[in-house]
Design a protein around this motif. Structure first.
Motif, PDB file in Angstrom:
ATOM      1  N   HIS A  62       0.808  -1.225   0.000  1.00  0.00           N
ATOM      2  CA  HIS A  62       0.000   0.000   0.000  1.00  0.00           C
ATOM      3  C   HIS A  62       0.839   1.272   0.000  1.00  0.00           C
ATOM      4  O   HIS A  62       0.449   2.275  -0.600  1.00  0.00           O
ATOM      5  CB  HIS A  62      -0.924   0.022   1.221  1.00  0.00           C
ATOM      6  N   ASP A  63       1.985   1.231   0.712  1.00  0.00           N
ATOM      7  CA  ASP A  63       2.779   2.465   0.789  1.00  0.00           C
ATOM      8  C   ASP A  63       3.512   2.778  -0.518  1.00  0.00           C
ATOM      9  O   ASP A  63       4.245   3.769  -0.603  1.00  0.00           O
ATOM     10  CB  ASP A  63       3.750   2.439   1.989  1.00  0.00           C
ATOM     11  N   HIS A  64       3.266   1.966  -1.568  1.00  0.00           N
ATOM     12  CA  HIS A  64       3.850   2.226  -2.898  1.00  0.00           C
ATOM     13  C   HIS A  64       2.784   2.363  -3.988  1.00  0.00           C
ATOM     14  O   HIS A  64       3.089   2.837  -5.082  1.00  0.00           O
ATOM     15  CB  HIS A  64       4.846   1.117  -3.260  1.00  0.00           C
ATOM     16  N   VAL A  65       1.562   1.942  -3.693  1.00  0.00           N
ATOM     17  CA  VAL A  65       0.516   1.960  -4.727  1.00  0.00           C
ATOM     18  C   VAL A  65      -0.816   2.562  -4.263  1.00  0.00           C
ATOM     19  O   VAL A  65      -1.787   2.577  -5.023  1.00  0.00           O
ATOM     20  CB  VAL A  65       0.221   0.536  -5.281  1.00  0.00           C
ATOM     21  N   ALA A 153      13.830   0.393  -3.744  1.00  0.00           N
ATOM     22  CA  ALA A 153      12.476   0.014  -3.322  1.00  0.00           C
ATOM     23  C   ALA A 153      12.589  -0.635  -1.941  1.00  0.00           C
ATOM     24  O   ALA A 153      13.434  -0.228  -1.152  1.00  0.00           O
ATOM     25  CB  ALA A 153      11.794  -0.869  -4.352  1.00  0.00           C
ATOM     26  N   ASP A 154      11.767  -1.647  -1.649  1.00  0.00           N
ATOM     27  CA  ASP A 154      11.786  -2.260  -0.320  1.00  0.00           C
ATOM     28  C   ASP A 154      12.602  -3.546  -0.369  1.00  0.00           C
ATOM     29  O   ASP A 154      12.357  -4.416  -1.206  1.00  0.00           O
ATOM     30  CB  ASP A 154      10.361  -2.596   0.132  1.00  0.00           C
ATOM     31  N   THR A 155      13.540  -3.677   0.566  1.00  0.00           N
ATOM     32  CA  THR A 155      14.355  -4.884   0.561  1.00  0.00           C
ATOM     33  C   THR A 155      15.160  -5.037   1.843  1.00  0.00           C
ATOM     34  O   THR A 155      15.546  -4.038   2.460  1.00  0.00           O
ATOM     35  CB  THR A 155      15.325  -4.882  -0.640  1.00  0.00           C
ATOM     36  N   THR A 209      15.778   6.722   2.428  1.00  0.00           N
ATOM     37  CA  THR A 209      14.342   6.930   2.243  1.00  0.00           C
ATOM     38  C   THR A 209      13.542   5.847   2.959  1.00  0.00           C
ATOM     39  O   THR A 209      14.081   5.061   3.711  1.00  0.00           O
ATOM     40  CB  THR A 209      14.005   6.982   0.740  1.00  0.00           C
ATOM     41  N   HIS A 210      12.195   5.837   2.718  1.00  0.00           N
ATOM     42  CA  HIS A 210      11.297   4.887   3.375  1.00  0.00           C
ATOM     43  C   HIS A 210      11.487   5.029   4.891  1.00  0.00           C
ATOM     44  O   HIS A 210      11.736   4.072   5.621  1.00  0.00           O
ATOM     45  CB  HIS A 210      11.613   3.458   2.916  1.00  0.00           C
ATOM     46  N   LEU A 211      11.352   6.268   5.350  1.00  0.00           N
ATOM     47  CA  LEU A 211      11.796   6.646   6.694  1.00  0.00           C
ATOM     48  C   LEU A 211      10.835   6.152   7.780  1.00  0.00           C
ATOM     49  O   LEU A 211       9.613   6.128   7.594  1.00  0.00           O
ATOM     50  CB  LEU A 211      11.949   8.163   6.755  1.00  0.00           C
TER      51      LEU A 211
HETATM   52 ZN   LIG Z   1       7.254   0.129   1.570  1.00  0.00          ZN
END
Ligand SMILES: [Zn+2]
Ligand SMILES: [Zn+2]
Length: 245
Positions: A62-65, A153-155, A209-211
């Protein structure tokens, strides 16, 4: 190639902010990478939504789309007003196929990208690598023949990501956790791992990022700097990277 941070919160946006969203512009071509919660509103501080040529999604959390639906409605309204023509492309990976169906709408068209095949969009060439995350997710490398920017991205941390980011002018790395914490379970990195990644990839500069919604973000920068010698900044909204300057 100009990058502007639109949203950099993980999970949910704090007041007046947005989760993951980046604006990438060159030669009149406007690309948006990820459309997190609050992103559509914040984007309009920087561009007219009619100017968006394509959207690329890293993964379907959700936090990306979250603002994809709002974007589809904006395209519909702007098409009815004659401000845009034809469907706007939203690219996502083939393995997000269930969620992918939702990308087709009246004025948007879902399109697939494949990890093994670079994607040409306007002046940009995008390449991808699968990340370590509970939902299928892809880091994205954007090149224009002169410079390269890599967005993790997320990883969770994994060594191959350094090869993917090798020599890039800017690395935008997700720093969901602080030094000493373990983000590998939910598939996220710490500030120290971001610094390690930047160092191993020999990038010119690092944005975090993605703080997280806890702690002091300045500490993330200090922890990354303890490992990486180059410039480190927090990816706050409005932060710009522009190699033309
Ligand atoms: Zn995320
Ligand atoms: Zn995620």
């Amino acid at each position: 190639m100009k990058w502007t941070v639109i949203g950099s919160w993980g999970a949910y946006p704090e007041a007046e902010g947005a989760t993951s969203c980046y604006l990438v512009e060159q030669d009149g071509f406007t690309l948006v990478i990820d459309l997190g919660s609050g992103a559509l509103s914040r984007l309009q501080q920087y561009i007219d939504l009619s100017d968006i040529d394509a959207v690329v999604i890293s993964h379907f959390h959700h936090d990306h789309v979250a603002d994809i639906g709002a974007f589809q409605y904006s395209c519909l309204v702007k098409e009815q007003l004659g401000e845009i023509e034809g469907p706007v492309s939203i690219y996502a990976a083939a393995d997000g196929v269930t969620d992918f169906d939702e990308l087709d709408h009246i004025a948007t068209a879902g399109r697939l990208y494949r990890i093994e095949k670079p994607l040409e969009l306007g002046p940009f060439t995008l390449s991808f690598i699968q990340t370590k995350h509970p939902k299928s997710c892809h880091a994205i490398r954007v090149e224009n023949g002169e410079s390269a920017v890599v967005y993790t991205a997320d990883t969770a941390f994994f060594p191959e990501l350094a090869g993917f980011a090798k020599g890039s002018d800017l690395l935008i790395a997700e720093s969901s956790f602080y030094d000493g914490m373990d983000g590998s379970g939910p598939g996220h990195m710490t500030s120290t791992e971001c610094g390690q990644l930047a160092r191993d990839a020999s990038v010119s500069q690092l944005w975090l990022t993605h703080l997280p919604h806890f702690g002091e973000h300045a500490q993330l920068v200090q922890e990354a700097k303890a490992v990486f010698d180059g410039p480190v900044e927090l990816a706050r909204e409005g932060l710009v990277f522009d190699l033309r300057r």
